[in-house]
Design a protein around this motif. Structure first.
Motif, PDB file in Angstrom:
ATOM      1  N   GLN A 100      13.568 -40.348  -5.607  1.00 11.20           N
ATOM      2  CA  GLN A 100      13.797 -41.121  -4.387  1.00 11.20           C
ATOM      3  C   GLN A 100      13.402 -40.299  -3.167  1.00 11.20           C
ATOM      4  N   LEU A 101      12.746 -40.959  -2.223  1.00 13.90           N
ATOM      5  CA  LEU A 101      12.501 -40.402  -0.893  1.00 13.90           C
ATOM      6  C   LEU A 101      13.359 -41.171   0.095  1.00 13.90           C
ATOM      7  N   THR A 102      13.962 -40.428   1.028  1.00 14.68           N
ATOM      8  CA  THR A 102      14.823 -41.039   2.031  1.00 14.68           C
ATOM      9  C   THR A 102      14.337 -40.661   3.420  1.00 14.68           C
ATOM     10  N   ALA A 103      14.258 -41.640   4.302  1.00 14.30           N
ATOM     11  CA  ALA A 103      13.950 -41.399   5.711  1.00 14.30           C
ATOM     12  C   ALA A 103      15.157 -41.826   6.521  1.00 14.30           C
ATOM     13  N   SER A 104      15.722 -40.912   7.305  1.00 15.40           N
ATOM     14  CA  SER A 104      16.908 -41.231   8.099  1.00 15.40           C
ATOM     15  C   SER A 104      17.010 -40.234   9.247  1.00 15.40           C
ATOM     16  N   GLY A 105      18.036 -40.374  10.048  1.00 12.47           N
ATOM     17  CA  GLY A 105      18.287 -39.436  11.135  1.00 12.47           C
ATOM     18  C   GLY A 105      17.414 -39.687  12.357  1.00 12.47           C
ATOM     19  N   TYR A 106      17.220 -38.616  13.165  1.00 12.59           N
ATOM     20  CA  TYR A 106      16.497 -38.706  14.443  1.00 12.59           C
ATOM     21  C   TYR A 106      15.379 -37.672  14.467  1.00 12.59           C
ATOM     22  N   LEU A 107      14.335 -37.969  15.243  1.00 10.30           N
ATOM     23  CA  LEU A 107      13.151 -37.118  15.285  1.00 10.30           C
ATOM     24  C   LEU A 107      13.374 -35.922  16.194  1.00 10.30           C
ATOM     25  N   ARG A 108      13.062 -34.741  15.639  1.00 11.63           N
ATOM     26  CA  ARG A 108      13.108 -33.522  16.429  1.00 11.63           C
ATOM     27  C   ARG A 108      11.718 -33.247  17.000  1.00 11.63           C
ATOM     28  N   LYS A 109      11.668 -32.425  18.019  1.00  7.60           N
ATOM     29  CA  LYS A 109      10.395 -32.079  18.654  1.00  7.60           C
ATOM     30  C   LYS A 109       9.494 -31.265  17.737  1.00  7.60           C
ATOM     31  N   ASP A 110      10.089 -30.619  16.728  1.00  3.09           N
ATOM     32  CA  ASP A 110       9.267 -29.815  15.804  1.00  3.09           C
ATOM     33  C   ASP A 110       8.699 -30.657  14.664  1.00  3.09           C
ATOM     34  N   GLY A 111       8.889 -31.988  14.704  1.00  3.28           N
ATOM     35  CA  GLY A 111       8.324 -32.872  13.692  1.00  3.28           C
ATOM     36  C   GLY A 111       9.225 -33.146  12.508  1.00  3.28           C
ATOM     37  N   THR A 112      10.400 -32.530  12.463  1.00  2.00           N
ATOM     38  CA  THR A 112      11.353 -32.799  11.396  1.00  2.00           C
ATOM     39  C   THR A 112      12.331 -33.886  11.855  1.00  2.00           C
ATOM     40  N   ALA A 113      13.254 -34.231  10.998  1.00  3.10           N
ATOM     41  CA  ALA A 113      14.264 -35.244  11.324  1.00  3.10           C
ATOM     42  C   ALA A 113      15.614 -34.766  10.822  1.00  3.10           C
ATOM     43  N   GLY A 114      16.663 -35.222  11.505  1.00  7.49           N
ATOM     44  CA  GLY A 114      17.998 -34.818  11.088  1.00  7.49           C
ATOM     45  C   GLY A 114      19.072 -35.511  11.903  1.00  7.49           C
ATOM     46  N   GLY A 115      20.315 -35.178  11.612  1.00  7.38           N
ATOM     47  CA  GLY A 115      21.438 -35.769  12.326  1.00  7.38           C
ATOM     48  C   GLY A 115      21.491 -35.307  13.769  1.00  7.38           C
ATOM     49  N   TYR A 116      22.174 -36.095  14.611  1.00  5.69           N
ATOM     50  CA  TYR A 116      22.221 -35.783  16.048  1.00  5.69           C
ATOM     51  C   TYR A 116      23.662 -35.531  16.466  1.00  5.69           C
TER      52      TYR A 116
END
Length: 826
Positions: A458-474
């Motif tokens: 499984q691939l999951t896309a969630s969270g928020y976009l960081r300026k470094d191109g990654t994503a994560g919780g805020y």
């Protein structure tokens, strides 16, 4: 004038021939004088036959003068035959008395149920033997195919309203039974009495089912680990020894179209080889946005009966489904009616493609009139191809970390998975006497295996976009995240909000728009969960059971020893093995107060292993002991109107311990603790069957208190609160009346209703779902071999919800809708 005379002559010849035709009628009973329903009555060597009615009566009409042999047969009885001579226009009355056979019937049904109507007499689910339901010391509910047809029920979820104490937990294959959740993943879904995997997302189709059964309370002593609320068993249609064929077409609301076919009969003249074939096609939309169903079902069954002692059966159910997952309706916080019940959070390019098959083979052999052997094997395969946009179970956040209650945070799952299940059940039965005591002894062994092989991911896309191109919780620190301005109308005024850019676009509840989302722009991370982590678990169970009868008293003694092995991450370097054992007693008592009423009592214990994810995650502090349960139940079972109507009342208390609750520690910040105790107690009433041969009825009511009674030092505010999606009061009725008088012959009417009280949607929230009352109706009209049927559901067009997790994941019921059916039997 020239043509009138030949026509008149033809008409007179036809009338004369009709006048010469003969009739045979009568009643079929057993040695006790009880009438027998659904006995097969046919003329040897002719394709002429019928089945006895609910009052044991039969009639063979339009017979030419001559000599015939009338044969009568019924499973569990020795066949009977009688030769007769019929004169022109004669009517003879021939009654039969059938003698019970001492051969033990098989665990998995080999030949089909001949009974028609809403009542079912015997079941294998209560004792693993063909025991009359009145003699089973535990509450057993069922819905027959006739009731499913009359209600135009397409799926198993459509029929649970007919069971006392059972209701939907969500719109998925997920229900609540006596206050405990029962779903495809916790070992409580059976097919023909065998453990089988099923889709969690979609309720199984019902077209190939003879009936759906529910045995209430822990049944681990019979079938191994299971939910304490009860177990659902789907009994597939089996071949009949008389030809029957039917096709039907159904259309209705939401562009619904279904085509169904059911063919059965003997494959040779000796009727030692029987077949049945059910096929179905469905293409329908939904009242829910973007939801649809496309299904193909093929379900063949073959029975081989070479002699009275040996029977073999083969079943296949294949189901291919294309649809979308319905994750439910989202609403504004604490405002249940703020969005339409049609609202979903799907994107146009979402899909759920499922493929499943069940293969069952079963054999029964009677060594003597007192000793028999039964063995059955089922193989289940389930594959899933999923891509979905769904809520992240929270509202989106602005740059200050404050929730924006009309924007729902979304996530994306892209998953491929497969799962295989195997179950073998083998046992001996032996009937014997010790003095005045009659014994029916069962001794057997079960093996079940569930495997999620390497290759699921499984691939999951969630969270928020960081300026470094990654994503994560805020967490409220916007310096590392991409922010933007969002303009919308609030209370009719243009409003600008400063938000953190989400990885997956949020869903604006005020706009209710669905788009084709560009999923290639998302930032994905691989995700390990129960649907993708390779695992292998298997159980071994050895059990013995004795049904002892002494006069009016019957005693059931059962004991099962089971060992369960769970391998998570098997074949990998971090493979983890958890082994658990359980000794499970079962004690039942039945006393015949009179010929109509039996009183019963039950004590049983059950268990269910903890979820694999909890066992394998070292951060949670496992492994954990299994869930343990016990039940005390008592009630009355009775039959009325010449055994056409059954009435069951029961009171019960179920206790479950070892439930897991959050318990963080320094060593295990995400730790869990086994400190929970839950108690469910209540009363149930069920009435099923016929008041007269043309008046069918189903009536049930349940009162249930299902509460957390102990949580140690945690969550004391939750003590005494009713468990989620478990109404305290619920009821249902359905009745069908078919007119018999000449002017209205062929016309029938059905009326039903459902009643459910308020429910919590989760244990730790105050959000509730309101109670509801629904009214349903149907009209039927039969013309010879044709039947036209019209069903109207939710006539009053009530807005209601069948279940939910919170106000971001609500599962509404359908508004007013209709279905029209045209069926032809030949």
């Amino acid at each position: 004038m020239k043509i009138i005379y030949p026509l008149a002559l033809l008409l007179l010849t036809g009338l004369y021939a009709i006048g010469q035709q003969a009739t045979v009628k009568g009643i079929v009973k057993n040695e006790k004088g009880d009438t027998l329903t659904a006995a097969s009555v046919f003329i040897k060597g002719k394709k002429i036959g019928t089945y006895t009615s609910a009052t044991g009566e039969y009639e063979l009409v339009n017979l030419a003068p001559g000599s015939y042999t009338i044969q009568v047969s019924l499973i569990g009885y020795e066949p009977a035959a009688q030769k007769i001579n019929l004169a022109a226009g004669e009517s003879q009355t021939i009654d039969f008395i059938l003698k019970e056979t001492l051969y033990e019937l098989q665990q998995v049904e080999i030949t089909g149920r001949r009974e028609s109507g809403y009542k079912n007499t015997s079941s294998f689910i209560g004792t693993k033997t063909a025991t009359p339901l009145k003699d089973v010391p535990q509450a057993v509910s069922y819905v027959t195919k006739e009731l499913m047809q009359d209600q135009a029920a397409a799926r198993v979820g459509d029929v649970v309203k007919n069971f006392s104490g059972v209701n939907q937990f969500s719109a998925n294959n997920d229900i609540t039974m006596r206050g405990f959740r029962v779903y495809a993943g916790n070992g409580t879904m059976l097919v023909n009495g065998l453990r089988a995997n099923a889709s969690f997302w979609k309720q199984p189709p019902a077209n190939y089912l003879e009936r759906v059964e529910v045995i209430k309370g822990p049944v681990s002593a019979l079938f191994g680990n299971a939910s304490p609320g009860g177990t659902i068993n789907r009994v597939t249609k089996k071949p009949l020894d008389q030809p029957r064929k039917s096709i039907s077409f159904i259309t209705g609301s939401y562009n619904t179209f279904r085509a169904l076919a059911d063919f059965t009969g003997p494959m040779n003249e000796s009727k030692t080889l029987l077949y049945r074939l059910n096929v179905a096609y469905e293409n329908s939309q939904s009242f829910r946005d973007l939801q649809f169903e496309k299904n193909i079902v093929v379900a063949p069954s073959i029975s081989f009966l070479p002699n009275d002692k040996t029977r073999l059966n083969f079943d296949l159910v294949y189901n291919k489904s294309n649809s979308r997952i319905d994750r439910g309706q989202s609403a504004f916080e604490n405002d249940l009616y703020s969005t339409p019940v049609s609202l979903s959070l799907n994107a146009v390019n979402d899909h759920l493609n499922e493929e499943q098959y069940n293969i069952t083979t079963s054999l029964t052999h009677n060594f003597t009139s007192n000793t028999s052997f039964n063995i059955a094997y089922i193989r289940t395969s389930y594959s899933e191809d999923l891509f979905e946009h769904r809520s992240n179970n929270t509202y989106a956040k602005d740059v200050n970390g404050k929730p924006v209650n009309f924007l729902v945070e979304r996530q994306v799952f892209d998953r491929r998975s497969k799962e295989f299940n195997d179950n073998i059940s083998a046992y001996f039965t032996h009937n014997m006497y010790t003095g005045p005591l009659e014994h029916k002894i069962v001794a057997g062994y079960d093996y079940a295996q569930s495997k999620l092989p390497v290759g699921s991911a499984q691939l999951t896309a969630s969270g928020y976009l960081r300026k470094d191109g990654t994503a994560g919780g805020y967490n409220g620190d916007s310096s590392k995240y991409v922010t933007y301005r969002y303009t919308t109308k609030i209370d009719g005024r243009d409003t600008t909000l400063y938000l953190v850019k989400p990885n997956v676009p949020t869903y604006d509840l005020t706009k209710n728009e669905h788009n084709m989302e560009d999923a290639s722009k998302y930032v994905y991370t691989p995700t390990a969960n129960e649907a993708t982590t390779p695992r292998l678990n298997f159980l071994h169970g050895a059990y013995v059971q004795d049904q002892i009868q002494f006069g009016r008293l019957q005693l059931l003694l059962g004991l099962r020893y089971e060992w369960f092995i769970d391998k998570v991450n098997y074949t990998r370097s971090n493979e983890k093995r958890v082994t658990q054992t359980a000794l499970l007693p079962r004690l039942g008592l039945v006393y015949a107060i009179n010929k109509n009423i039996n009183a019963y009592a039950l004590y049983a214990q059950g268990y269910n292993p903890q979820a694999a994810s909890s066992q394998a995650d070292t951060a949670k502090g496992g492994p954990f002991d299994p869930l343990q349960s016990k039940i005390i139940e008592a009630g009355l079972k009775s039959e009325w109107f010449n055994k056409r109507l059954s009435v069951t009342t029961s009171v019960y208390q179920i206790e479950q311990t070892n439930a897991l609750y959050d318990f963080p520690t320094a060593a295990h910040p995400l730790g869990l603790a086994q400190i929970g105790k839950e108690i469910s107690k209540g009363f149930e009433l069920e009435v099923v069957g016929q008041i007269t041969d043309n008046w069918n009825v189903v009536l049930n009511y349940a009162y249930n208190e299902a509460e957390l009674t102990d949580a140690g030092s945690l969550d004391k505010d939750l003590i005494g609160r009713q468990k989620p999606n478990a109404p305290r009061n619920m009821g249902n009725f359905w009745t069908k009346y078919t007119f018999k008088n000449k002017a209205l012959r062929g016309l029938g009417i059905g009326v039903g209703g459902n009643y459910v009280t308020e429910r919590y949607v989760s244990l730790n929230r105050t959000q509730t779902l309101p109670g509801y009352e629904l009214l349903n109706a149907a009209l039927y009209y039969r013309i010879d071999k044709f039947q036209i049927q019209f069903n109207m559901n939710n006539i009053m067009d009530k807005t209601y919800w069948v279940g939910g997790y919170d106000f971001l994941r609500l599962f509404p019921g359908a508004p007013r809708n209709w279905l029209a059916t045209v069926a032809y039997t030949f």
